[in-house]
Design an enzyme around this catalytic site. Structure first.
Site, mmCIF file in Angstrom:
data_model
loop_
_atom_site.group_PDB
_atom_site.id
_atom_site.type_symbol
_atom_site.label_atom_id
_atom_site.label_comp_id
_atom_site.label_asym_id
_atom_site.label_seq_id
_atom_site.Cartn_x
_atom_site.Cartn_y
_atom_site.Cartn_z
ATOM 1 N N GLU A 112 0.878 -1.019 -0.288
ATOM 2 C CA GLU A 112 0.131 0.171 0.098
ATOM 3 C C GLU A 112 1.210 1.198 0.100
ATOM 4 O O GLU A 112 0.419 2.303 -0.146
ATOM 5 C CB GLU A 112 -1.203 0.371 1.108
ATOM 6 C CG GLU A 112 -0.389 0.294 2.298
ATOM 7 C CD GLU A 112 -1.902 -0.188 3.761
ATOM 8 O OE1 GLU A 112 -2.101 0.989 3.778
ATOM 9 O OE2 GLU A 112 -1.452 -1.387 4.770
ATOM 10 N N CYS A 131 -3.315 -2.937 4.385
ATOM 11 C CA CYS A 131 -2.566 -4.696 5.137
ATOM 12 C C CYS A 131 -2.660 -5.635 4.674
ATOM 13 O O CYS A 131 -2.233 -6.523 4.824
ATOM 14 C CB CYS A 131 -2.315 -3.936 6.854
ATOM 15 S SG CYS A 131 -1.722 -2.381 6.978
ATOM 16 N N THR A 174 3.635 4.675 14.943
ATOM 17 C CA THR A 174 3.245 3.313 14.558
ATOM 18 C C THR A 174 3.649 3.201 12.879
ATOM 19 O O THR A 174 3.460 2.723 12.204
ATOM 20 C CB THR A 174 1.404 3.409 14.628
ATOM 21 O OG1 THR A 174 1.299 3.713 13.938
ATOM 22 C CG2 THR A 174 0.962 2.750 16.103
ATOM 23 N N SER A 229 -10.478 2.674 13.983
ATOM 24 C CA SER A 229 -9.638 1.525 12.823
ATOM 25 C C SER A 229 -9.254 0.554 14.130
ATOM 26 O O SER A 229 -9.183 -0.345 13.854
ATOM 27 C CB SER A 229 -8.350 1.745 12.211
ATOM 28 O OG SER A 229 -7.393 2.462 13.180
ATOM 29 N N HIS A 235 -2.104 -9.417 12.440
ATOM 30 C CA HIS A 235 -1.328 -8.607 11.845
ATOM 31 C C HIS A 235 -1.331 -7.521 12.969
ATOM 32 O O HIS A 235 -1.692 -7.177 13.621
ATOM 33 C CB HIS A 235 -2.947 -8.036 10.754
ATOM 34 C CG HIS A 235 -2.602 -6.330 9.853
ATOM 35 N ND1 HIS A 235 -1.664 -6.291 9.288
ATOM 36 C CD2 HIS A 235 -3.099 -5.595 10.544
ATOM 37 C CE1 HIS A 235 -1.356 -4.623 9.409
ATOM 38 N NE2 HIS A 235 -2.350 -3.958 10.140
ATOM 39 N N LYS A 274 -5.503 -6.489 22.062
ATOM 40 C CA LYS A 274 -7.363 -5.904 21.948
ATOM 41 C C LYS A 274 -8.028 -6.827 21.671
ATOM 42 O O LYS A 274 -9.267 -6.804 21.642
ATOM 43 C CB LYS A 274 -7.037 -4.544 21.159
ATOM 44 C CG LYS A 274 -6.237 -3.467 21.965
ATOM 45 C CD LYS A 274 -6.387 -2.238 22.030
ATOM 46 C CE LYS A 274 -5.715 -1.030 22.014
ATOM 47 N NZ LYS A 274 -6.386 0.420 21.596
ATOM 48 N N ASN A 326 5.047 -0.362 12.377
ATOM 49 C CA ASN A 326 4.272 -1.241 11.327
ATOM 50 C C ASN A 326 5.131 -1.643 9.813
ATOM 51 O O ASN A 326 5.776 -0.608 9.230
ATOM 52 C CB ASN A 326 3.322 -0.860 11.776
ATOM 53 C CG ASN A 326 1.825 -0.860 10.824
ATOM 54 O OD1 ASN A 326 2.285 -2.149 9.669
ATOM 55 N ND2 ASN A 326 1.032 -0.089 10.847
ATOM 56 N N SER A 336 -7.245 -2.203 6.490
ATOM 57 C CA SER A 336 -7.842 -0.977 6.596
ATOM 58 C C SER A 336 -9.291 -0.719 5.194
ATOM 59 O O SER A 336 -8.308 -1.396 4.260
ATOM 60 C CB SER A 336 -7.395 -0.097 6.555
ATOM 61 O OG SER A 336 -7.171 -0.228 8.536
HETATM 62 N N1 COA Z 1 2.072 4.054 29.818
HETATM 63 C C1 COA Z 1 1.046 2.870 29.752
HETATM 64 N N2 COA Z 1 0.110 3.108 28.720
HETATM 65 C C2 COA Z 1 -0.100 4.585 28.614
HETATM 66 C C3 COA Z 1 0.385 6.030 28.991
HETATM 67 C C4 COA Z 1 1.508 5.778 30.013
HETATM 68 N N3 COA Z 1 2.478 6.153 30.509
HETATM 69 N N4 COA Z 1 0.199 6.426 28.165
HETATM 70 C C5 COA Z 1 -0.995 5.851 27.157
HETATM 71 N N5 COA Z 1 -0.872 4.720 27.220
HETATM 72 C C6 COA Z 1 -1.922 3.934 26.722
HETATM 73 C C7 COA Z 1 -3.179 4.529 26.414
HETATM 74 O O1 COA Z 1 -4.577 4.413 27.684
HETATM 75 C C8 COA Z 1 -3.683 3.384 25.712
HETATM 76 O O2 COA Z 1 -3.619 2.423 25.136
HETATM 77 P P1 COA Z 1 -5.324 1.393 25.420
HETATM 78 O O3 COA Z 1 -5.437 1.774 23.565
HETATM 79 O O4 COA Z 1 -5.371 0.328 25.675
HETATM 80 O O5 COA Z 1 -6.425 2.823 25.720
HETATM 81 C C9 COA Z 1 -2.734 3.776 24.297
HETATM 82 O O6 COA Z 1 -1.180 4.203 24.838
HETATM 83 C C10 COA Z 1 -2.315 4.471 23.350
HETATM 84 O O7 COA Z 1 -2.659 5.851 23.386
HETATM 85 P P2 COA Z 1 -3.989 6.690 23.143
HETATM 86 O O8 COA Z 1 -3.683 7.893 23.701
HETATM 87 O O9 COA Z 1 -4.713 5.394 22.188
HETATM 88 O O10 COA Z 1 -2.760 6.426 21.956
HETATM 89 P P3 COA Z 1 -2.792 7.746 19.955
HETATM 90 O O11 COA Z 1 -4.295 9.010 20.426
HETATM 91 O O12 COA Z 1 -1.933 8.704 20.472
HETATM 92 O O13 COA Z 1 -3.260 7.091 19.182
HETATM 93 C C11 COA Z 1 -3.126 5.492 17.693
HETATM 94 C C12 COA Z 1 -2.703 5.246 18.981
HETATM 95 C C13 COA Z 1 -3.107 3.889 17.570
HETATM 96 C C14 COA Z 1 -4.211 5.334 17.810
HETATM 97 C C15 COA Z 1 -2.697 5.752 16.342
HETATM 98 O O14 COA Z 1 -0.781 5.803 16.940
HETATM 99 C C16 COA Z 1 -2.442 5.689 15.099
HETATM 100 O O15 COA Z 1 -3.606 6.373 14.509
HETATM 101 N N6 COA Z 1 -1.848 4.790 14.469
HETATM 102 C C17 COA Z 1 -2.155 3.921 13.042
HETATM 103 C C18 COA Z 1 -3.474 3.421 13.479
HETATM 104 C C19 COA Z 1 -3.697 2.184 13.628
HETATM 105 O O16 COA Z 1 -2.284 2.081 13.342
HETATM 106 N N7 COA Z 1 -4.738 1.633 13.812
HETATM 107 C C20 COA Z 1 -4.219 0.355 13.914
HETATM 108 C C21 COA Z 1 -5.713 -0.167 13.285
HETATM 109 S S1 COA Z 1 -5.258 -0.921 11.497
#
Ligand code: COA
Length: 395
Positions: free
Chosen positions: A79, A111, A152, A201, A233, A242, A275, A308
């Protein structure tokens, strides 16, 4: 006739950034990246590596002359492809010196692309049992500096030879799959970087897993207890967990313990690469195969693929006798051990380097990249590839 994975190869660039250092530079607690996301290191591609070279380098380590004579189809899932018309498969076909009597095609569905390749390969081999199909999953994941997706990112490729009488994993024919038009992640053709609705996502990934798992159970009568391990994945290593944890309470205690422990092992390489989109599920499979010491032939492995947009698929396979002999465990451990750590400032500089878009000529420093196959430069809007080992230069 058994059809499945006969060989599996992996390649990642020689540089990485440490996630704790990245967290500090971004002003977030390191545990967010190392525990919350579940990533320790992130592979960074130099300008001399692109999805074509990553895939070709991964294939170089596994192909022999017999494969070259038998491969009549090259299916390249990506992709982050380099051309909207010509397929990455054609470049790789040339760089690897494959026979001309072959089909070469690029497949796209986020993916899911390499999984699509494996399923199409199975059909081809069922019709032509003497054939082999080269399936490649190769990507550079880019969300942009200082974006929420930055933690990521990653870069790398996993490639597989799919054949009859496979020596690693024989695939079953009980796949469960699902498509639904959603906007959780996409990259319009004018954009270098992906757009993502991160939370959505995550939700959809888990939803697709639950749906295909339900479908699979109804279709086969199998349950979690039938599996030695389930590979996912992995856009980041917390993601598969999760999904898995939503189904574990339905299993007995020893099954829960086994799947949980094996899930951890199956994330080992991904945790230090990041990733790699199409290759991520197969990097997880490789982690399990190479890092779980007591894995036995006959074990049943589940695989969950998610692309996705979205397509999800659950499929399964059985480990073959002597599968360990087909692995390149020492080479892969060496790949990790010899990578160079970048400072965050170095990573940011490399991230912003781009190839010319105006047809001008550029010659790149391929000596500072230890990979055999590199992008050597650009001329007249064409990428110039080089195989340092065989000095095959692109026409
Ligand atoms: N200690 C431990 N964990 C912590 C922490 C700390 N000090 N601070 C935050 N976290 C945890 C959060 O609780 C969260 O856990 P949870 O998802 O189990 O609730 C995790 O870290 C990520 O925090 P979050 O605030 O959700 O991160 P973010 O808003 O920066 O976004 C993604 C994370 C993955 C959504 C973002 O990186 C993204 O958009 N990635 C690309 C898309 C992707 O990979 N999608 C997956 C499906 S294909």
């Amino acid at each position: 006739m058994e059809i499945g994975i006969d060989k599996i190869g992996f390649f990642a660039p020689h540089m990485y950034v440490d996630m704790t250092n990245l967290a500090v530079a971004r002003g977030v607690e390191p545990e967010k990246f190392t525990i919350g996301i579940g990533q320790s290191q992130m592979a960074v591609a130099p300008i001399t590596q692109d999805p074509v070279t990553l895939a070709a380098n991964a294939a170089l380590e596994i192909l022999d002359e017999e494969d070259r004579a038998q491969i009549d189809m090259v299916l390249f899932g990506t992709e982050s492809g380099i051309d909207n018309s010509k397929s990455a498969a054609v470049y790789v076909h040339h760089l690897l010196g494959l026979k001309a009597e072959a089909r070469a095609v690029e497949l796209k569905q986020a993916c899911y692309g390499a999984t699509a390749g494996i399923q199409l390969a199975k059909g081809h081999i069922a019709l032509h049992p003497e054939s082999k199909v080269l399936v490649l999953g190769s990507d550079i994941a880019r969300y942009g500096l200082k974006t929420s997706g930055e933690s990521t990112q990653g870069a790398g490729a996993v490639v597989m030879v799919i054949s009859a009488a496979p020596r690693i994993l024989a695939l079953d024919n009980d796949n469960a799959f699902l498509s639904n038009d959603i906007m959780d992640f996409w990259r319009p053709i004018y954009s270098e970087q992906a757009f993502v609705d991160g939370k959505f996502s995550n939700e959809q990934y888990v939803h697709f897993f639950n749906e295909v798992w339900k479908q699979y159970k109804e279709k086969t009568g199998n349950d979690l207890a039938d599996f030695e391990a389930i590979c996912f994945h992995l856009p980041y290593t917390k993601m598969g967990w999760k999904a898995l944890r939503t189904e574990l309470p339905n299993a007995d205690e020893s099954t829960q313990e086994r799947l949980k422990a094996n899930y951890q092992i199956s994330t080992a390489y991904n945790r230090n690469i990041g990733n790699i989109y199409t290759g991520s599920l197969y990097l997880s499979l490789l982690s399990l195969l190479e890092q779980k010491e007591d894995l036995q032939a006959g074990a049943k492995i589940g695989l969950f693929s998610y692309g996705s947009g979205a397509v999800g698929e659950f499929f399964t396979g059985t480990l073959q006798p002597g599968f360990q002999r087909m692995l390149k465990k020492t080479d892969h451990e060496n790949l990790f051990a010899t990578r160079r750590e970048l400072t965050v400032a170095e990573y940011e500089k490399i991230f912003e380097e781009t190839l010319p878009k105006d047809g001008s000529t550029i010659e790149l420093d391929i000596e500072s990249d230890p990979a055999a196959i590199c992008v050597a430069g650009m001329q007249d809007n064409k990428r110039l590839y080089i195989n340092k080992e065989h000095l095959i230069e692109q026409k």
